[in-house]
Design an enzyme around this catalytic site. Structure first.
Site, PDB file in Angstrom:
ATOM      1  N   MET A   1       0.838  -1.200   0.000  1.00  0.00           N
ATOM      2  CA  MET A   1       0.000   0.000   0.000  1.00  0.00           C
ATOM      3  C   MET A   1       0.876   1.255   0.000  1.00  0.00           C
ATOM      4  O   MET A   1       0.420   2.340   0.346  1.00  0.00           O
ATOM      5  CB  MET A   1      -0.933  -0.008   1.215  1.00  0.00           C
ATOM      6  CG  MET A   1      -1.903  -1.184   1.161  1.00  0.00           C
ATOM      7  SD  MET A   1      -3.406  -0.892   2.084  1.00  0.00           S
ATOM      8  CE  MET A   1      -2.759  -0.673   3.715  1.00  0.00           C
ATOM      9  N   GLY A   2       2.136   1.098  -0.392  1.00  0.00           N
ATOM     10  CA  GLY A   2       3.023   2.258  -0.483  1.00  0.00           C
ATOM     11  C   GLY A   2       3.557   2.696   0.861  1.00  0.00           C
ATOM     12  O   GLY A   2       3.515   1.935   1.831  1.00  0.00           O
ATOM     13  N   ALA A   3       4.081   3.934   0.902  1.00  0.00           N
ATOM     14  CA  ALA A   3       4.824   4.441   2.067  1.00  0.00           C
ATOM     15  C   ALA A   3       5.898   3.401   2.404  1.00  0.00           C
ATOM     16  O   ALA A   3       5.991   2.888   3.520  1.00  0.00           O
ATOM     17  CB  ALA A   3       3.903   4.718   3.250  1.00  0.00           C
TER      18      ALA A   3
ATOM     19  N   HIS B   1       9.238  -3.645   3.113  1.00  0.00           N
ATOM     20  CA  HIS B   1       8.752  -3.852   1.742  1.00  0.00           C
ATOM     21  C   HIS B   1       9.934  -4.165   0.801  1.00  0.00           C
ATOM     22  O   HIS B   1       9.845  -5.056  -0.049  1.00  0.00           O
ATOM     23  CB  HIS B   1       8.074  -2.584   1.211  1.00  0.00           C
ATOM     24  CG  HIS B   1       6.869  -2.151   1.983  1.00  0.00           C
ATOM     25  ND1 HIS B   1       6.832  -0.987   2.713  1.00  0.00           N
ATOM     26  CD2 HIS B   1       5.630  -2.709   2.121  1.00  0.00           C
ATOM     27  CE1 HIS B   1       5.645  -0.842   3.270  1.00  0.00           C
ATOM     28  NE2 HIS B   1       4.894  -1.878   2.931  1.00  0.00           N
TER      29      HIS B   1
ATOM     30  N   GLN C   1     -10.391  -2.386   2.423  1.00  0.00           N
ATOM     31  CA  GLN C   1      -9.866  -3.069   3.617  1.00  0.00           C
ATOM     32  C   GLN C   1      -9.750  -2.145   4.821  1.00  0.00           C
ATOM     33  O   GLN C   1      -9.251  -2.560   5.869  1.00  0.00           O
ATOM     34  CB  GLN C   1      -8.537  -3.758   3.316  1.00  0.00           C
ATOM     35  CG  GLN C   1      -7.365  -2.829   3.108  1.00  0.00           C
ATOM     36  CD  GLN C   1      -6.136  -3.601   2.643  1.00  0.00           C
ATOM     37  OE1 GLN C   1      -6.105  -4.140   1.539  1.00  0.00           O
ATOM     38  NE2 GLN C   1      -5.116  -3.678   3.478  1.00  0.00           N
TER      39      GLN C   1
ATOM     40  N   SER D   1       6.744  -0.460   9.919  1.00  0.00           N
ATOM     41  CA  SER D   1       5.372  -0.345   9.439  1.00  0.00           C
ATOM     42  C   SER D   1       5.193   1.047   8.854  1.00  0.00           C
ATOM     43  O   SER D   1       5.784   2.012   9.362  1.00  0.00           O
ATOM     44  CB  SER D   1       4.408  -0.541  10.619  1.00  0.00           C
ATOM     45  OG  SER D   1       3.130  -0.043  10.301  1.00  0.00           O
TER      46      SER D   1
ATOM     47  N   ARG E   1       2.760   2.785   9.203  1.00  0.00           N
ATOM     48  CA  ARG E   1       2.084   3.594  10.231  1.00  0.00           C
ATOM     49  C   ARG E   1       3.068   4.200  11.234  1.00  0.00           C
ATOM     50  O   ARG E   1       2.725   5.154  11.911  1.00  0.00           O
ATOM     51  CB  ARG E   1       1.025   2.765  10.953  1.00  0.00           C
ATOM     52  CG  ARG E   1      -0.188   2.480  10.099  1.00  0.00           C
ATOM     53  CD  ARG E   1      -1.292   1.814  10.897  1.00  0.00           C
ATOM     54  NE  ARG E   1      -2.514   1.726  10.118  1.00  0.00           N
ATOM     55  CZ  ARG E   1      -2.791   0.757   9.262  1.00  0.00           C
ATOM     56  NH1 ARG E   1      -1.922  -0.214   9.083  1.00  0.00           N
ATOM     57  NH2 ARG E   1      -3.920   0.760   8.581  1.00  0.00           N
TER      58      ARG E   1
HETATM   59  P1  AMP Z   1       1.471  -2.987   3.478  1.00  0.00           P
HETATM   60  O1  AMP Z   1       2.034  -1.952   2.538  1.00  0.00           O
HETATM   61  O2  AMP Z   1       1.524  -2.577   4.899  1.00  0.00           O
HETATM   62  O3  AMP Z   1       0.162  -3.542   3.020  1.00  0.00           O
HETATM   63  O4  AMP Z   1       2.491  -4.193   3.407  1.00  0.00           O
HETATM   64  C1  AMP Z   1       2.811  -4.833   2.197  1.00  0.00           C
HETATM   65  C2  AMP Z   1       3.534  -6.108   2.483  1.00  0.00           C
HETATM   66  O5  AMP Z   1       4.726  -5.820   3.195  1.00  0.00           O
HETATM   67  C3  AMP Z   1       2.712  -7.058   3.365  1.00  0.00           C
HETATM   68  O6  AMP Z   1       2.903  -8.386   2.916  1.00  0.00           O
HETATM   69  C4  AMP Z   1       3.314  -6.850   4.724  1.00  0.00           C
HETATM   70  O7  AMP Z   1       3.171  -7.964   5.574  1.00  0.00           O
HETATM   71  C5  AMP Z   1       4.774  -6.617   4.359  1.00  0.00           C
HETATM   72  N1  AMP Z   1       5.452  -5.909   5.438  1.00  0.00           N
HETATM   73  C6  AMP Z   1       5.041  -4.778   6.068  1.00  0.00           C
HETATM   74  N2  AMP Z   1       5.896  -4.460   7.060  1.00  0.00           N
HETATM   75  C7  AMP Z   1       6.865  -5.414   7.056  1.00  0.00           C
HETATM   76  C8  AMP Z   1       8.023  -5.647   7.846  1.00  0.00           C
HETATM   77  N3  AMP Z   1       8.372  -4.848   8.834  1.00  0.00           N
HETATM   78  N4  AMP Z   1       8.787  -6.737   7.553  1.00  0.00           N
HETATM   79  C9  AMP Z   1       8.441  -7.569   6.542  1.00  0.00           C
HETATM   80  N5  AMP Z   1       7.353  -7.405   5.772  1.00  0.00           N
HETATM   81  C10 AMP Z   1       6.578  -6.345   6.013  1.00  0.00           C
END
Ligand code: AMP
Length: 280
Positions: A30-32, A37, A61, A185, A187
């Site tokens: 979802m970027g950021a 990632h 979601q 994260s 966030r």
């Molecule tokens: P998101 O952008 O938060 O939806 O995350 C995209 C993908 O990156 C998802 O599969 C998350 O589980 C993974 N992800 C997010 N944070 C981490 C992290 N600290 N370590 C490993 N994978 C991550």
């Protein structure tokens, strides 16, 4: 790196890659973007001929409109990071490319939707499965990469893949942490310095549980950890549990083959989750 904006461009590109017999690794985001990632991208590059990432803040979601509105977005910086990580393609669709008006989706997730993030964020996993199913159908990746940080999400996507018999292999990537232990994260960017200090209590508590897993009972581990968290000012504990890692059923015994500790808490406006594998 090629930026793909439409479903048609994406599917044409996938067609070309398949015609060249190239295996596709897919990393939805979802970027950021942060190091978590980017680790997924690097692992995808090692395991597949070409890597497709996506950046899409999926509205279906989000159960909290404020969370959706405040979700950090920085497309230009994200593209730089993806280029640096040598990602081959990034899919950045507009919402109209993804959803038709009044679209309906329901996937029977069963028990996994009635616990932890499922109950804390009603409808969240419906939105997750809806978008992941679409992207899997359009991209037909050989391997899709997800982070262990969202462990419940990983189990639910595994269930989705098994239910529809999708020809994709799933890879669960270990959680990438900041040097202080905090799970990375998107966030975290919204935490101020003081909140960031408090947030570290989550990973520290998980590490403590792991350190004493062999010599204490699960009951004692949980009661000590819960009291530590509930006594942390400005941290509002949502759950801390020790579970069978295959089913996420809580366990008081150390008999399941794989055991995980899961935690979620709110610090100020921000809800954070983390987990640690205790036995595998
Ligand atoms: P998101 O952008 O938060 O939806 O995350 C995209 C993908 O990156 C998802 O599969 C998350 O589980 C993974 N992800 C997010 N944070 C981490 C992290 N600290 N370590 C490993 N994978 C991550």
């Amino acid at each position: 790196m090629k930026v793909l904006k439409t479903q048609k461009d994406l599917q044409n590109q996938v067609y070309l890659l398949k015609a060249q017999n190239q295996s596709i690794g897919f990393v939805p985001t979802m970027g950021a973007l942060h190091e978590g990632h980017l680790s997924l991208i690097r692992t995808a590059r090692q395991q597949c001929d070409s890597t497709i990432s996506s950046i899409f803040v999926n509205p279906t979601q989000f159960n909290d409109p404020k969370d959706l509105a405040n979700y950090p977005r920085n497309e230009a910086l994200d593209l730089d990071k993806l280029r640096e990580a040598n990602c081959d393609f990034v899919f950045i669709p507009d919402i109209t490319e993804v959803y038709s008006p009044n679209e309906y989706w329901h996937f029977d997730i069963g028990k996994l939707e009635q616990i932890f993030e499922g109950t804390s964020r009603p409808g969240h996993y419906q939105g997750v499965t809806q978008i992941v199913k679409k992207f899997f159908d359009w991209i037909t990746p050989n391997i899709a990469f997800f982070g262990q940080k969202d462990y419940q999400q990983f189990l639910i996507i595994r269930q989705l893949v098994s239910h529809f018999g999708l020809p994709v292999q799933l890879f669960c990537h270990p959680t990438i942490r900041e040097s202080n232990g905090l799970a990375m994260s998107s966030r975290n960017a919204r935490l101020n310095e003081h909140e960031r200090q408090i947030a570290q209590t989550l990973s520290r508590t998980l590490f403590d549980i792991k350190a004493h897993f062999a010599d204490k009972s699960i009951k004692d581990l949980l009661s000590e950890a819960r009291s530590k968290l509930t006594n942390t000012p400005e941290l509002e504990l949502s759950y801390l549990s020790i579970c069978d890692a295959e089913t996420l059923e809580e366990t008081n015994e150390k008999t399941p083959a794989k055991i995980i500790a899961l935690v979620a808490a709110r610090i100020g406006e921000i809800r954070l989750i983390d987990n640690i594998i205790l036995k595998s």
